[in-house]
Design a protein around this motif. Structure first.
Motif, short mmCIF file in Angstrom:
data_model
loop_
_atom_site.label_atom_id
_atom_site.label_comp_id
_atom_site.label_asym_id
_atom_site.label_seq_id
_atom_site.Cartn_x
_atom_site.Cartn_y
_atom_site.Cartn_z
N LEU A 145 2.36 -23.39 14.26
CA LEU A 145 2.29 -22.21 15.24
C LEU A 145 2.13 -20.83 14.36
CD1 LEU A 145 2.67 -21.53 18.23
CD2 LEU A 145 5.26 -21.32 17.53
N GLU A 146 2.36 -20.81 13.22
CA GLU A 146 2.33 -19.46 12.41
C GLU A 146 0.90 -19.74 12.13
OE1 GLU A 146 5.14 -19.77 9.21
OE2 GLU A 146 6.87 -19.41 10.39
N SER A 147 0.20 -20.71 11.61
CA SER A 147 -1.24 -20.73 11.17
C SER A 147 -1.98 -20.46 12.55
CB SER A 147 -1.43 -21.96 10.63
OG SER A 147 -2.62 -22.38 10.29
N ILE A 148 -1.65 -20.79 13.55
CA ILE A 148 -2.52 -20.65 14.92
C ILE A 148 -2.52 -19.50 15.08
CG2 ILE A 148 -3.05 -21.34 17.26
CD1 ILE A 148 -1.40 -24.20 16.72
N GLY A 149 -1.44 -18.66 15.10
CA GLY A 149 -1.32 -17.52 15.43
C GLY A 149 -2.19 -16.48 14.84
N LYS A 150 -2.61 -16.87 13.52
CA LYS A 150 -3.65 -16.02 12.63
C LYS A 150 -4.89 -16.30 13.21
CE LYS A 150 -0.42 -15.80 8.61
NZ LYS A 150 -0.37 -16.52 7.20
N THR A 151 -5.24 -17.79 13.35
CA THR A 151 -6.62 -17.95 13.73
C THR A 151 -6.77 -17.55 15.28
OG1 THR A 151 -6.00 -20.23 12.67
CG2 THR A 151 -7.75 -20.24 14.11
N ILE A 152 -5.81 -17.29 16.21
CA ILE A 152 -6.25 -16.61 17.45
C ILE A 152 -6.60 -15.41 17.14
CG2 ILE A 152 -4.81 -15.68 19.24
CD1 ILE A 152 -3.24 -18.28 19.56
N GLU A 153 -5.95 -14.51 16.14
CA GLU A 153 -6.30 -13.09 16.00
C GLU A 153 -7.90 -13.23 15.41
OE1 GLU A 153 -4.86 -10.38 16.92
OE2 GLU A 153 -3.62 -11.85 17.63
N GLN A 154 -8.57 -14.24 14.79
CA GLN A 154 -9.71 -14.10 14.37
C GLN A 154 -10.83 -14.62 15.56
OE1 GLN A 154 -9.51 -17.15 11.35
NE2 GLN A 154 -8.33 -15.83 9.98
N CYS A 155 -10.42 -14.78 16.85
CA CYS A 155 -11.23 -15.21 17.77
C CYS A 155 -11.80 -14.02 18.54
CB CYS A 155 -10.63 -16.13 18.91
SG CYS A 155 -9.96 -17.67 18.28
N HIS A 156 -12.85 -13.79 18.47
CA HIS A 156 -13.62 -12.41 18.88
C HIS A 156 -14.13 -12.46 20.18
CE1 HIS A 156 -12.87 -10.71 14.99
NE2 HIS A 156 -13.74 -11.85 14.35
N ASP A 157 -14.06 -13.67 20.94
CA ASP A 157 -14.66 -13.62 22.32
C ASP A 157 -13.62 -15.07 23.00
OD1 ASP A 157 -15.74 -16.54 22.33
OD2 ASP A 157 -16.93 -15.16 20.66
N GLU A 158 -13.67 -14.78 24.57
CA GLU A 158 -12.77 -15.73 25.28
C GLU A 158 -13.32 -17.17 24.88
OE1 GLU A 158 -12.35 -15.04 29.20
OE2 GLU A 158 -11.54 -12.96 29.25
N GLY A 159 -14.32 -17.34 24.97
CA GLY A 159 -15.05 -18.81 24.38
C GLY A 159 -14.58 -19.43 23.34
N SER A 160 -14.46 -18.68 22.15
CA SER A 160 -13.66 -19.10 21.10
C SER A 160 -12.31 -19.32 21.25
CB SER A 160 -14.29 -18.40 19.72
OG SER A 160 -13.65 -17.04 19.97
N LEU A 161 -11.57 -18.55 21.85
CA LEU A 161 -10.15 -18.51 22.19
C LEU A 161 -9.92 -19.69 22.98
CD1 LEU A 161 -7.53 -17.18 21.72
CD2 LEU A 161 -8.07 -15.79 23.68
N HIS A 162 -10.59 -20.04 24.10
CA HIS A 162 -10.46 -21.09 24.90
C HIS A 162 -10.55 -22.56 24.17
CE1 HIS A 162 -11.21 -19.37 28.93
NE2 HIS A 162 -10.42 -18.56 28.32
N ARG A 163 -11.79 -22.68 23.41
CA ARG A 163 -11.90 -23.84 22.55
C ARG A 163 -10.76 -24.09 21.67
NH1 ARG A 163 -17.30 -21.65 22.53
NH2 ARG A 163 -16.98 -20.58 20.67
N LEU A 164 -10.34 -22.96 21.11
CA LEU A 164 -9.10 -23.14 20.14
C LEU A 164 -7.90 -23.68 20.80
CD1 LEU A 164 -7.66 -22.51 17.41
CD2 LEU A 164 -7.41 -20.21 18.16
N MET A 165 -7.62 -23.07 21.88
CA MET A 165 -6.40 -23.33 22.70
C MET A 165 -6.46 -24.91 23.22
SD MET A 165 -4.32 -21.04 23.18
CE MET A 165 -3.28 -21.66 24.49
N ILE A 166 -7.72 -25.29 23.79
CA ILE A 166 -7.93 -26.96 24.29
C ILE A 166 -7.68 -27.84 22.92
CG2 ILE A 166 -9.54 -28.23 25.39
CD1 ILE A 166 -10.64 -26.21 26.89
N ASN A 167 -8.19 -27.25 22.09
CA ASN A 167 -8.21 -28.24 20.58
C ASN A 167 -6.56 -28.22 20.25
OD1 ASN A 167 -9.13 -29.71 18.25
ND2 ASN A 167 -8.36 -27.85 17.37
#
Length: 291
Positions: free
Chosen positions: A145-167
């Motif tokens: 969860l801590e690692s994902i939190g950092k990755t979320i901050e690196q998402c610069h658009d909704e598309g990449s954020l959606h893909r990360l969340m689904i994965n």
């Protein structure tokens, strides 16, 4: 005189009972007050932590994320459906339910990426908490969860954020599924153990045990060895010898042999000596000398 004594005793009993009741009532009232105080203190503490976590590194104010009044536009239904998908490890529904929630969150946050990131972290926290609740490894998931939190901050658009969340949802479902399989395996091993503990005195075969627990012979043999580092026969023998030690204190070697499930005294004596270092008769003699 006797009546007077009884009356005096009654007065003392009544006064004592009243004082006891008052004391109990005051103690209960004090406990309720203390509980309420702690609840209020905990609520204030959680609010302070939430402010520090979500507002410190954001340009938005805390009230943008958590308005003072509950906003019923938040997609609670979609979130709860995704939680249920994770809880039940329904992998085939992940894409559908995660997409529904993410679309609803995008609308709810007015497509503001910063706020959307916060909401996604919030959802992931809930999903991870659910996975831990059903038995997934807490230490691993919290680190993830801590690692994902950092990755979320690196998402610069909704598309990449959606893909990360689904994965991440797929990975959580896989973890829960593996956990469920492990739990089922452990339950099966425990069923085998219970069968051996209660039926040890019978002429048991692996096929008998497999039939008793409703699984295949090869499956229970593999699982049992994997989880106990013993074969089923080794575990059964340990139970029989442990029981034999008790019986030999009051029974003959022959009686003990058949009562613990052996069919031959010679074989019983051989196994007993192999595991204890003594023959059954030597064990009896040693026990008498120690008594």
């Amino acid at each position: 005189m006797l009546v007077g004594d009884l009356f005096q005793a009654w007065e003392l009993y009544y006064a004592g009972s009243s004082l006891t009741a008052l004391s109990w009532g005051w103690a209960a009232f004090s406990d309720i007050q203390e509980t309420n105080r702690r609840v209020e203190q905990h609520a204030r503490h959680e609010k302070a932590l939430a402010k520090a976590q979500f507002a410190s590194a954001q340009q938005n104010s805390f009230s943008d994320y958590y308005p003072t009044e509950q906003d019923m536009a938040y997609p609670f239904r979609e979130r709860d459906e995704l939680v249920e998908v994770v809880k039940t490890a329904s992998g085939g529904l992940v894409d559908e339910k995660a997409t529904e929630l993410l679309k609803a969150l995008s609308i709810f946050t007015h497509h503001q990426l910063g706020t959307m990131r916060v909401r996604c972290r919030e959802v992931l926290f809930t999903l991870v908490d659910t996975a831990i609740f059903v038995g997934a490894d807490a230490k691993e998931l919290i680190a993830t969860l801590e690692s994902i939190g950092k990755t979320i901050e690196q998402c610069h658009d909704e598309g990449s954020l959606h893909r990360l969340m689904i994965n991440e949802c797929h990975q959580l479902v896989d973890r829960v599924a593996n956990c469920s399989n492990q739990n089922r395996d452990l339950q099966l091993v425990e069923q085998v153990k219970e069968c051996l503990r209660t039926e040890y005195y019978k002429d048991l075969s692996i096929n008998d045990i497999a039939s008793h627990v409703g699984a295949s012979r090869s499956h229970i043999m593999r699982l049992f060895k994997e989880h106990t580092e013993q074969t089923i026969n080794q575990y059964l023998t340990d139970i029989r010898i442990a029981k034999a030690k008790q019986l030999l204190l009051s029974r003959s070697v022959t009686e003990t042999t058949f009562e613990v499930g052996f069919n031959n005294t010679t074989y019983f004596s051989t196994v007993f000596k192999k595991l204890t270092g003594l023959t059954p008769r030597q064990y009896q003699q040693q026990a008498k000398q120690s008594a």
